[in-house]
Structure formats: C-alpha cells, structure tokens
Design a protein around this motif. Structure first.
Motif, PDB file in Angstrom:
ATOM      1  N   ILE A   1       0.779  -1.149  -0.055  1.00 36.58           N
ATOM      2  CA  ILE A   1       0.032  -0.119   0.085  1.00 36.58           C
ATOM      3  C   ILE A   1       0.977   1.489  -0.178  1.00 36.58           C
ATOM      4  CG2 ILE A   1      -1.694   1.187   1.094  1.00 36.58           C
ATOM      5  CD1 ILE A   1      -2.642  -1.414   2.490  1.00 36.58           C
ATOM      6  N   PRO A   2       0.803   2.161  -1.105  1.00 39.51           N
ATOM      7  CA  PRO A   2       1.690   3.593  -1.025  1.00 39.51           C
ATOM      8  C   PRO A   2       1.339   4.436   0.093  1.00 39.51           C
ATOM      9  CG  PRO A   2       0.034   3.449  -2.637  1.00 39.51           C
ATOM     10  CD  PRO A   2      -0.111   1.821  -2.117  1.00 39.51           C
ATOM     11  N   VAL A   3       2.437   4.999   0.521  1.00 36.71           N
ATOM     12  CA  VAL A   3       2.029   5.915   1.526  1.00 36.71           C
ATOM     13  C   VAL A   3       2.625   7.379   1.194  1.00 36.71           C
ATOM     14  CG1 VAL A   3       2.602   6.436   3.962  1.00 36.71           C
ATOM     15  CG2 VAL A   3       2.312   3.935   3.360  1.00 36.71           C
ATOM     16  N   VAL A   4       1.796   8.089   1.590  1.00 41.58           N
ATOM     17  CA  VAL A   4       2.192   9.663   1.302  1.00 41.58           C
ATOM     18  C   VAL A   4       2.084  10.287   2.823  1.00 41.58           C
ATOM     19  CG1 VAL A   4       1.550  11.978   0.239  1.00 41.58           C
ATOM     20  CG2 VAL A   4       0.749   9.780  -0.768  1.00 41.58           C
ATOM     21  N   ALA A   5       3.490  11.091   3.101  1.00 37.80           N
ATOM     22  CA  ALA A   5       3.577  12.016   3.912  1.00 37.80           C
ATOM     23  C   ALA A   5       3.559  13.395   3.626  1.00 37.80           C
ATOM     24  CB  ALA A   5       5.050  11.591   4.643  1.00 37.80           C
ATOM     25  N   GLY A   6       2.712  13.955   4.662  1.00 37.94           N
ATOM     26  CA  GLY A   6       2.595  15.400   4.609  1.00 37.94           C
ATOM     27  C   GLY A   6       2.435  16.157   6.139  1.00 37.94           C
ATOM     28  N   GLY A   7       2.261  17.530   6.174  1.00 34.34           N
ATOM     29  CA  GLY A   7       2.114  18.078   7.448  1.00 34.34           C
ATOM     30  C   GLY A   7       3.357  19.160   7.517  1.00 34.34           C
ATOM     31  N   ILE A   8       3.237  19.609   8.706  1.00 34.91           N
ATOM     32  CA  ILE A   8       4.276  20.787   8.910  1.00 34.91           C
ATOM     33  C   ILE A   8       5.949  20.456   8.731  1.00 34.91           C
ATOM     34  CG2 ILE A   8       4.277  20.629  11.344  1.00 34.91           C
ATOM     35  CD1 ILE A   8       4.199  23.603  11.442  1.00 34.91           C
ATOM     36  N   HIS A   9       6.009  19.132   9.293  1.00 34.05           N
ATOM     37  CA  HIS A   9       7.529  18.887   9.454  1.00 34.05           C
ATOM     38  C   HIS A   9       8.039  18.631   7.770  1.00 34.05           C
ATOM     39  CE1 HIS A   9      11.461  17.310  10.480  1.00 34.05           C
ATOM     40  NE2 HIS A   9      11.233  16.266   9.814  1.00 34.05           N
TER      41      HIS A   9
ATOM     42  N   ILE B   1      -2.186  14.008  -6.231  1.00 36.35           N
ATOM     43  CA  ILE B   1      -1.472  12.739  -5.587  1.00 36.35           C
ATOM     44  C   ILE B   1      -2.567  11.823  -5.781  1.00 36.35           C
ATOM     45  CG2 ILE B   1      -1.108  11.734  -3.385  1.00 36.35           C
ATOM     46  CD1 ILE B   1      -0.052  14.456  -2.392  1.00 36.35           C
ATOM     47  N   VAL B   2      -3.845  11.902  -5.357  1.00 33.84           N
ATOM     48  CA  VAL B   2      -5.057  10.692  -5.648  1.00 33.84           C
ATOM     49  C   VAL B   2      -4.957  10.455  -7.256  1.00 33.84           C
ATOM     50  CG1 VAL B   2      -7.293  10.351  -5.302  1.00 33.84           C
ATOM     51  CG2 VAL B   2      -6.166  11.502  -3.523  1.00 33.84           C
ATOM     52  N   GLU B   3      -5.060  11.486  -8.029  1.00 33.24           N
ATOM     53  CA  GLU B   3      -5.098  10.918  -9.384  1.00 33.24           C
ATOM     54  C   GLU B   3      -3.906  10.375  -9.904  1.00 33.24           C
ATOM     55  OE1 GLU B   3      -5.194  13.500 -13.769  1.00 33.24           O
ATOM     56  OE2 GLU B   3      -5.761  14.322 -11.823  1.00 33.24           O
ATOM     57  N   ASP B   4      -2.743  10.455  -9.477  1.00 29.95           N
ATOM     58  CA  ASP B   4      -1.433   9.763  -9.926  1.00 29.95           C
ATOM     59  C   ASP B   4      -1.706   8.359  -9.295  1.00 29.95           C
ATOM     60  OD1 ASP B   4      -0.633  11.973 -11.435  1.00 29.95           O
ATOM     61  OD2 ASP B   4       0.930  12.529 -10.138  1.00 29.95           O
TER      62      ASP B   4
ATOM     63  N   GLY C   1      -1.220   4.580 -10.682  1.00 29.67           N
ATOM     64  CA  GLY C   1      -0.131   3.862 -10.466  1.00 29.67           C
ATOM     65  C   GLY C   1       1.042   4.536 -10.780  1.00 29.67           C
ATOM     66  N   LYS C   2       0.995   5.978 -10.779  1.00 29.74           N
ATOM     67  CA  LYS C   2       1.928   6.914 -11.226  1.00 29.74           C
ATOM     68  C   LYS C   2       2.558   7.731 -10.229  1.00 29.74           C
ATOM     69  CE  LYS C   2       0.758   6.183 -16.047  1.00 29.74           C
ATOM     70  NZ  LYS C   2       0.332   7.024 -17.441  1.00 29.74           N
ATOM     71  N   LEU C   3       2.572   7.308  -8.912  1.00 33.28           N
ATOM     72  CA  LEU C   3       2.926   8.229  -7.822  1.00 33.28           C
ATOM     73  C   LEU C   3       4.279   8.930  -8.050  1.00 33.28           C
ATOM     74  CD1 LEU C   3       0.951   9.300  -5.496  1.00 33.28           C
ATOM     75  CD2 LEU C   3       2.283   7.606  -4.085  1.00 33.28           C
ATOM     76  N   HIS C   4       4.229  10.257  -7.573  1.00 29.32           N
ATOM     77  CA  HIS C   4       5.686  10.784  -8.121  1.00 29.32           C
ATOM     78  C   HIS C   4       6.211  10.778  -6.600  1.00 29.32           C
ATOM     79  CE1 HIS C   4       5.247  11.919 -12.172  1.00 29.32           C
ATOM     80  NE2 HIS C   4       4.053  12.441 -11.765  1.00 29.32           N
ATOM     81  N   ALA C   5       7.552  11.032  -6.342  1.00 26.97           N
ATOM     82  CA  ALA C   5       8.306  10.840  -5.052  1.00 26.97           C
ATOM     83  C   ALA C   5       7.991  12.438  -4.477  1.00 26.97           C
ATOM     84  CB  ALA C   5       9.775  10.946  -5.112  1.00 26.97           C
ATOM     85  N   VAL C   6       7.646  13.387  -5.002  1.00 31.97           N
ATOM     86  CA  VAL C   6       7.416  14.684  -4.331  1.00 31.97           C
ATOM     87  C   VAL C   6       6.411  15.544  -4.998  1.00 31.97           C
ATOM     88  CG1 VAL C   6       8.573  16.969  -3.914  1.00 31.97           C
ATOM     89  CG2 VAL C   6       9.862  14.947  -3.613  1.00 31.97           C
TER      90      VAL C   6
END
Length: 449
Positions: free
Chosen positions: A85-93, A121-124, A128-133
């Motif tokens: 399962i792919p994981v995206v990190a966001g937030g202030i840090h 992010i959700v569209e990519d 199956g084409k999630l970018h790193a940033v």
C-alpha cells in the motif's frame, strides 16, 4: 479509491495527560477529507484516540507528520508498505524540512498546502504513477483554503471541537519558528468563509487556532466587526504588538474575546533579539498585560527557555514576572531547533546539536548545547517553572483580580493542570466532548453570577 489518513500518536511531555492528546481534532487531515470525500471513500484514524488498523486494505495512506512524530510515522508507513500500500507523508515537518526525510521512508512527500497537492496525488495514485514529491504548482490565496469536514468529527473523542482557523501562517519569521522556513506562506481567509465555519461548528464559544490571529490588524478589524453580532465567546493567539493596540483590544472585547495567547518567549532582551523576534519589546510586556487585563480578558503567556541570553537565573526572574503580572495560564518550552528553521541551521553550523533523535524534539527535552547553562540546568529549570506555577501557592498568587474570571481560571489551573489525571479519568467515563462542553457552560454560568 479507499484513502486512509492517519494522525500518529504524539509524545506527551512530563506535565501532559491524555487531555492534551485529545484536546482537539486534527484540522489538517479533516481538510484533506473534505477535499477528497466527494469522489473517494476517506477515513481518518487518530492514533491518540485508538490504534491504527493495518488490515482493512486501503488503496492509499496519508500520514500527517510533525518533527517528533516522524519516527512513529515511519514505523506506520513500513507496515502499510509491506502490504503493497503506497504511503504519502505531509504536514508541517514535511513542508519545513523535506530534505531531511529518508528517501526510503515514504512513497511520496506532500510539501505545502493540501489544496494544491492532494487532488494530483490521488489522481496519480489511481493510475499507479505516484511521484516522489508533490508541491503546489501555483501560490494559493486565502480563498483557496478548504474548510475542515466538521461533520465527520466524533465529538466524544475530543475536549474541544469548536475550533476554527481564520488564517494560515504568520507574517513574522522568528528564527525558532516553523514560519522561518521559506515554504510557509501567510494566508487570510475570506471573512464569509470564516463565518460559515463558525455557524457550522454551532457553539457559542470558539477557539481560533491561527498561528497569529492578528497578523494583519486591518483585516482582523474587519473580521471582528463581522463576528460581533454573533455574540460568541472566543480565544486566540496573537503577537505582542496586538496587545499594544488599545483600539484593537477594545474591538476584541466587544466581539467576545475572553483570553489571548501571547509568545512573550523570554524576560531577557538579549534572548529575544538573538532569535529576531522583532515584534517583541520587553519594555512593553507589562503594559501589554495591563491592556488585556483592564478589558477583563485573560493572558496565556508562552515562554521558551534555553535561548542564548538565558542563564540559570532566568527561571526565577521569569517566575517573579509571572506572579507580579498575575498571568492566568503559562505554557513553557525548552528551545527546540526544528529542522528546516533558521535556528536549526545556526546551531548545526556551530556544532551545538546534541541529538538526532527526533522523538525528543517535542520542546520538553534538551537536544542542543545551551550557551550559558548546562543541559541539566535547562531541563531542571523548565520542570521547576511548571511545578511552581501550578502549585496551590502559584495558583493562588496568580488569581485574577476580576471575580467573573475566577471560575474559568480555576477550572483550567486545577482540573486541566493540577488534577489533570483525575479529569482525564472522568472524561473516559463520561466522554471528552461532553466534559469540554459542560466545562464551558459551567465557567460561563459561574462567571455571570
């Protein structure tokens, strides 16, 4: 898609109980929910409330990250990524210090506001084409800010659900603050959007949770005129300059202000100037407090200990100032060099960073070499201040002179700070939201008697 959003478990400081972890819901993740909910199934899991569910098969996971929760966020991400399962990190840090995040920790980093990143992010991810940033492709305005999904909050999980933000960021750039990072902008929301959120919350007491509620005094005046007819009661955080503007304070009082949080930071002039907090002028501290008290409002004073001008004597001098000015509530921190800030870069260049364990970066630990005291003196002084301020003697010495403020004052100082563990046990029996609501009503009733 089924998208899961996660708030990692916070690390409590020595004076914290679970009341702190359940103070209010995570508005950032609730904003992401509101952005995505029309087209996707979205679920929020707050690890401060209940354990994370790893086996329900989301298509995508998003984790909100502060500096001290990064180690836990990485653990959570590993568990989901092991399951494909792919994981995206966001937030202030993530926004403040993206270059410090290990390359293999997450599948993608979300840098900046959710409104300008999460739809892509959700569209990519769906393709199956999630970018790193992911970064915002254009500067956002206050009108772009999406309201949180207030209707998806479970009221019994939190002390206060009556929270509203009128702006994001702060116009000032103090060295130790996240806002000293170039990735943070100051945005003011349309006043009609703020009024809509107040009506949606549906409570007579509102906590405005802006970094700086009065960052633009002219705009704040417009907002105050707009909320005055609502007959609400409210609290907010402002910078010192707002407390020196008597006309603005009069308007705050008329519109229902009960108390202001102010970052005084230090009673040492040298300490203030060293972190470029130009809006603070020590010679005007006591006048600012008098201005607030004269209007029947209370002060929550915030202090940072360990600035370069601080010595072991700073703690006693600060306590004397707190008592002399009858400061109703006190929030203290050990200076913490958040990665990405000017302070962090300075201390790193000077070789004064002593720990890379980010779980310690919660303002309750010494992770750098102080200039004029030992690390032990700094930690001991920080704990001593809390012990003195919230002792029975300290509570009595700070008692508000205005009788109608004493009920709210005693409820916070006794039930939240002094006997927080008892209050937390009561909340677990009755419900956090119910206790928070009853506390507001009781304080208001007793104050009006």
């Amino acid at each position: 898609m089924y998208i899961k959003l996660i708030q990692p478990r916070m690390i409590k400081r020595p004076m914290d109980t679970d009341l702190k972890t359940r103070m209010s819901p995570p508005l950032g993740l609730l904003t992401v929910m509101n952005i995505l909910r029309d087209k996707h199934r979205v679920r929020l899991e707050n690890e401060n409330i209940r354990p994370v569910e790893f086996f329900d098969g989301p298509d995508l996971v998003g984790i909100s990250v502060t500096v001290d929760t990064l180690p836990r966020a990485m653990e959570i991400a590993r568990e989901f990524r092991k399951r494909g399962i792919p994981v995206v990190a966001g937030g202030i840090h993530i926004t403040t210090a993206p270059d410090t995040i290990p390359a293999d920790a997450f599948d993608a980093l979300c840098i900046g506001p959710a409104e300008g990143t999460w739809p892509r992010i959700v569209e990519d991810a769906a393709q199956g084409k999630l970018h790193a940033v992911y970064r915002c492709e254009r500067p956002l305005t206050g009108a772009d800010i999406v309201s949180p999904a207030y209707d998806l909050i479970s009221p019994q999980d939190y002390l206060y659900c009556n929270i509203v933000h009128t702006s994001r960021g702060c116009p000032f750039r103090c060295d130790f603050c996240y806002n000293s990072c170039g990735n943070h902008a100051y945005l003011k929301r349309p006043i009609e959007d703020v009024l809509r959120d107040i009506h949606t919350v549906g409570r007579r007491h509102i906590m405005f949770i802006d970094d700086n509620f009065a960052g633009d005094p002219a705009w704040t005046r417009q907002l105050l005129h707009a909320i005055t007819p609502l007959r609400i009661r409210w609290n907010a955080a402002v910078s010192l300059n707002a407390a020196l503007d008597c006309d603005l304070l009069d308007l705050m009082k008329r519109s229902g202000c009960e108390g202001l949080f102010i970052g005084f930071e230090s009673v040492n002039e040298a300490s203030i100037s060293a972190v470029h907090k130009g809006q603070n002028c020590m010679a005007k501290y006591e006048q600012a407090v008098r201005n607030i008290h004269d209007r029947g409002m209370m002060v929550n004073a915030s202090f940072v200990f360990g600035l370069d001008g601080d010595t072991p004597d700073t703690f006693r001098r600060t306590l004397d100032w707190i008592y002399r000015n009858r400061i109703e509530t006190v929030t203290s921190h050990i200076m913490t060099p958040y990665p990405g800030t000017r302070l962090y870069e300075q201390l790193k260049d000077e070789g004064r960073i002593t720990s890379d364990d980010l779980s310690l970066y919660n303002t309750a630990n010494v992770v750098f070499a102080p200039r004029q005291m030992t690390a032990k003196q700094l930690r001991d002084g920080y704990l001593w201040i809390y012990k003195q301020v919230y002792s029975f003697r300290g509570i009595l010495r700070r008692m508000p002179q205005k009788p109608d403020q004493r009920a709210a004052y005693l409820m916070f100082n006794l039930l939240y700070r002094k006997f927080g563990r008892f209050s937390d046990a009561l909340c677990r029996l009755i419900g956090y939201g119910r206790i928070g609501y009853l506390g507001e009503k009781l304080a208001r009733y007793l104050g009006e008697r």
